[in-house]
Scaffold this motif. Structure first.
Motif, PDB file in Angstrom:
ATOM      1  N   UNK A 129      57.428  53.274  64.800  1.00  0.00           N
ATOM      2  CA  UNK A 129      56.749  52.170  65.353  1.00  0.00           C
ATOM      3  C   UNK A 129      55.132  52.351  65.551  1.00  0.00           C
ATOM      4  N   UNK A 130      54.422  51.550  65.079  1.00  0.00           N
ATOM      5  CA  UNK A 130      52.872  51.665  65.286  1.00  0.00           C
ATOM      6  C   UNK A 130      52.381  50.423  65.175  1.00  0.00           C
ATOM      7  N   UNK A 131      51.085  50.400  65.089  1.00  0.00           N
ATOM      8  CA  UNK A 131      49.950  49.286  65.254  1.00  0.00           C
ATOM      9  C   UNK A 131      49.461  48.937  63.950  1.00  0.00           C
ATOM     10  N   UNK A 132      49.475  47.776  63.245  1.00  0.00           N
ATOM     11  CA  UNK A 132      48.808  47.607  61.995  1.00  0.00           C
ATOM     12  C   UNK A 132      47.526  46.559  62.201  1.00  0.00           C
ATOM     13  N   UNK A 133      46.498  46.599  61.507  1.00  0.00           N
ATOM     14  CA  UNK A 133      45.419  45.989  61.559  1.00  0.00           C
ATOM     15  C   UNK A 133      45.039  45.414  60.296  1.00  0.00           C
ATOM     16  N   UNK A 134      44.664  44.318  60.058  1.00  0.00           N
ATOM     17  CA  UNK A 134      44.386  43.666  58.641  1.00  0.00           C
ATOM     18  C   UNK A 134      43.030  44.297  58.173  1.00  0.00           C
ATOM     19  N   UNK A 135      42.881  44.194  57.019  1.00  0.00           N
ATOM     20  CA  UNK A 135      41.394  44.710  56.207  1.00  0.00           C
ATOM     21  C   UNK A 135      41.093  43.655  55.583  1.00  0.00           C
ATOM     22  N   UNK A 136      39.419  43.370  55.412  1.00  0.00           N
ATOM     23  CA  UNK A 136      39.037  42.418  55.003  1.00  0.00           C
ATOM     24  C   UNK A 136      37.783  43.249  53.979  1.00  0.00           C
ATOM     25  N   UNK A 137      37.701  42.420  52.761  1.00  0.00           N
ATOM     26  CA  UNK A 137      36.482  42.620  51.768  1.00  0.00           C
ATOM     27  C   UNK A 137      35.418  41.948  52.504  1.00  0.00           C
ATOM     28  N   UNK A 138      34.309  42.275  52.901  1.00  0.00           N
ATOM     29  CA  UNK A 138      33.218  41.669  53.290  1.00  0.00           C
ATOM     30  C   UNK A 138      31.927  41.627  52.232  1.00  0.00           C
ATOM     31  N   UNK A 139      30.981  41.009  52.678  1.00  0.00           N
ATOM     32  CA  UNK A 139      29.774  40.833  51.745  1.00  0.00           C
ATOM     33  C   UNK A 139      28.447  40.400  52.508  1.00  0.00           C
ATOM     34  N   UNK A 140      27.327  40.881  52.011  1.00  0.00           N
ATOM     35  CA  UNK A 140      26.273  40.394  52.668  1.00  0.00           C
ATOM     36  C   UNK A 140      26.131  38.884  52.412  1.00  0.00           C
ATOM     37  N   UNK A 141      25.548  38.240  53.390  1.00  0.00           N
ATOM     38  CA  UNK A 141      25.387  36.577  53.204  1.00  0.00           C
ATOM     39  C   UNK A 141      24.711  36.188  51.929  1.00  0.00           C
ATOM     40  N   UNK A 142      23.822  36.784  51.671  1.00  0.00           N
ATOM     41  CA  UNK A 142      23.091  36.284  50.240  1.00  0.00           C
ATOM     42  C   UNK A 142      23.570  36.940  49.071  1.00  0.00           C
ATOM     43  N   UNK A 143      24.819  37.683  48.989  1.00  0.00           N
ATOM     44  CA  UNK A 143      25.314  38.032  47.863  1.00  0.00           C
ATOM     45  C   UNK A 143      25.355  36.894  46.736  1.00  0.00           C
ATOM     46  N   UNK A 144      25.098  37.094  45.581  1.00  0.00           N
ATOM     47  CA  UNK A 144      25.249  36.172  44.453  1.00  0.00           C
ATOM     48  C   UNK A 144      26.611  35.431  44.113  1.00  0.00           C
ATOM     49  N   UNK A 145      26.844  34.215  43.830  1.00  0.00           N
ATOM     50  CA  UNK A 145      28.069  33.711  43.809  1.00  0.00           C
ATOM     51  C   UNK A 145      28.586  34.408  42.733  1.00  0.00           C
ATOM     52  N   UNK A 146      27.981  34.920  41.613  1.00  0.00           N
ATOM     53  CA  UNK A 146      28.420  35.710  40.621  1.00  0.00           C
ATOM     54  C   UNK A 146      29.274  36.808  40.924  1.00  0.00           C
ATOM     55  N   UNK A 147      28.548  37.817  41.672  1.00  0.00           N
ATOM     56  CA  UNK A 147      29.131  38.905  42.285  1.00  0.00           C
ATOM     57  C   UNK A 147      30.309  38.653  43.237  1.00  0.00           C
ATOM     58  N   UNK A 148      30.396  37.645  44.063  1.00  0.00           N
ATOM     59  CA  UNK A 148      31.307  37.170  44.960  1.00  0.00           C
ATOM     60  C   UNK A 148      32.609  36.826  44.144  1.00  0.00           C
ATOM     61  N   UNK A 149      32.243  35.839  43.181  1.00  0.00           N
ATOM     62  CA  UNK A 149      33.622  35.315  42.465  1.00  0.00           C
ATOM     63  C   UNK A 149      33.950  36.578  41.428  1.00  0.00           C
ATOM     64  N   UNK A 150      33.351  37.294  40.802  1.00  0.00           N
ATOM     65  CA  UNK A 150      34.035  38.253  39.918  1.00  0.00           C
ATOM     66  C   UNK A 150      34.727  39.406  40.774  1.00  0.00           C
ATOM     67  N   UNK A 151      34.081  39.663  41.741  1.00  0.00           N
ATOM     68  CA  UNK A 151      34.831  40.844  42.565  1.00  0.00           C
ATOM     69  C   UNK A 151      36.203  40.193  43.159  1.00  0.00           C
ATOM     70  N   UNK A 152      36.269  39.152  43.755  1.00  0.00           N
ATOM     71  CA  UNK A 152      37.548  38.597  44.208  1.00  0.00           C
ATOM     72  C   UNK A 152      38.318  38.214  42.990  1.00  0.00           C
ATOM     73  N   UNK A 153      37.955  37.400  41.921  1.00  0.00           N
ATOM     74  CA  UNK A 153      38.830  37.178  40.675  1.00  0.00           C
ATOM     75  C   UNK A 153      39.458  38.459  40.185  1.00  0.00           C
ATOM     76  N   UNK A 154      38.625  39.301  40.223  1.00  0.00           N
ATOM     77  CA  UNK A 154      39.067  40.646  39.575  1.00  0.00           C
ATOM     78  C   UNK A 154      40.306  41.260  40.535  1.00  0.00           C
ATOM     79  N   UNK A 155      39.864  41.314  41.613  1.00  0.00           N
ATOM     80  CA  UNK A 155      40.957  42.006  42.723  1.00  0.00           C
ATOM     81  C   UNK A 155      42.432  41.650  42.541  1.00  0.00           C
ATOM     82  N   UNK A 156      42.383  39.946  42.244  1.00  0.00           N
ATOM     83  CA  UNK A 156      43.687  39.239  42.284  1.00  0.00           C
ATOM     84  C   UNK A 156      44.206  39.467  40.868  1.00  0.00           C
TER      85      UNK A 156
END
Length: 322
Positions: free
Chosen positions: A276-303
């Motif tokens: 038994x232990x403790x689990x903590x969710x993880x997130x992929x984050x980005x700088x607020x002004x990251x381009x739409x292209x980098x955001x879209x392609x990174x998440x799209x590719x990951x899934x």
């Protein structure tokens, strides 16, 4: 793998921190709770242009799952877009949030509890909250309290008077390790802030010397399953994981930040039984002004390239676009 178990606080009149919703309490994490937008990704476009320039992804400790998973993701995104994404070895969640907010990295990984602190300006971020964008939930980190097989430690209170590594400064591991030790009311533990690989080596060396000489007696680590440097210990001195169920339930009931009561299955590290232990969710984050292209392609590719990403680390199997 055992299903994570959520414990919700009883009606004790506590005031929920600002910005925290029931959605985050159900384990979806601090960044989503803060209502942070996902640039580009919500459009579901298939004609998104390739990014105009390179990007950097802040990962984590060498050999840790952030680092391995991030390396695999960066390779796939570079392949798909034709534009290079490079990875940075960092101390982990706190370091990644600071780099992303300061625009010294374009993307990074963080745990939900650390993200909540950064967003609200609490804990290590009490001097001021940080601005960042949540792109996706990835997988969960599991707290490992690791001791050599021959150790006399069987529960958290046995760590009193011993030397314990709590993770590097500016890491998510240190955030949750400090919380665990304080919740367990341990007052006489000597802590060190070694990297994962250095901590594993010092644990091995002291165990080889039968507990004599320099080194550490235990290490606390928050990471995905399995974490390779820890797994490698089974081939040398052997190790056990300490049951932290009582503290895990107390933290889940009294703290916000997406904490989940869970367990590490025996098959992950060749253990005698689940721990038994403790689990903590993880997130992929980005700088607020990251381009739409980098955001879209990174998440799209990951899934969309999830099966390929699983060849880098099996935690990619935990990805769920829902």
């Amino acid at each position: 793998m055992d299903r994570p178990r959520l414990l919700t606080p009883a009606g004790n009149g506590r005031v929920r921190p600002a910005g925290l919703t029931r959605r985050s309490l159900l384990g979806l994490g601090a960044a989503a709770a803060a209502g942070l937008a996902v640039p580009g990704c919500s459009r579901g476009r298939s004609d998104e242009p390739a990014p105009a320039g390179p990007a950097t992804l802040a990962t984590g400790n060498q050999g840790g799952v952030y680092n391995v998973f991030g390396g695999g993701l960066a390779k796939l995104v570079s392949e798909v877009t034709g534009m290079e994404m490079t990875t940075l070895v960092t101390n982990g969640s706190v370091d990644n949030l600071q780099r992303v907010a300061a625009m010294k990295a374009d993307l990074g990984f963080t745990t939900s509890d650390t993200a909540l602190n950064a967003y609200e300006g609490t804990g290590l971020f009490s001097s001021g909250g940080l601005k960042f964008t949540a792109l996706a939930r990835t997988y969960d980190n599991y707290v490992h309290v690791v001791v050599p097989t021959a150790s006399d430690v069987t529960e958290l209170k046995d760590l009193e008077g011993l030397t314990v590594n709590v993770g590097p400064l500016n890491s998510g591991t240190k955030v949750v390790a400090d919380l665990i030790l304080s919740t367990a009311r341990l007052r006489n533990v000597k802590t060190t802030n070694l990297s994962l690989t250095d901590a594993v080596e010092q644990l091995r060396q002291k165990a080889d010397a039968q507990g004599r000489g320099p080194g550490i007696d235990a290490l606390i680590w928050s990471g995905g399953l399995p974490t390779s440097p820890i797994a490698a210990l089974q081939k040398t001195v052997g190790f056990r994981l300490v049951d932290i169920s009582i503290v895990a339930e107390e933290i889940s009931l009294k703290r916000f930040g997406g904490y989940i009561v869970s367990s590490i299955p025996p098959s992950v590290y060749g253990l005698a039984s689940s721990v038994p232990t403790l689990a903590v969710p993880n997130y992929l984050i980005a700088r607020p002004n990251l381009s739409d292209s980098w955001a879209w392609w990174t998440v799209n590719t990951m899934f969309r390239r999830q099966n390929d990403l699983m060849t880098s680390h099996q935690e990619a199997s935990s990805l769920d676009p829902r």
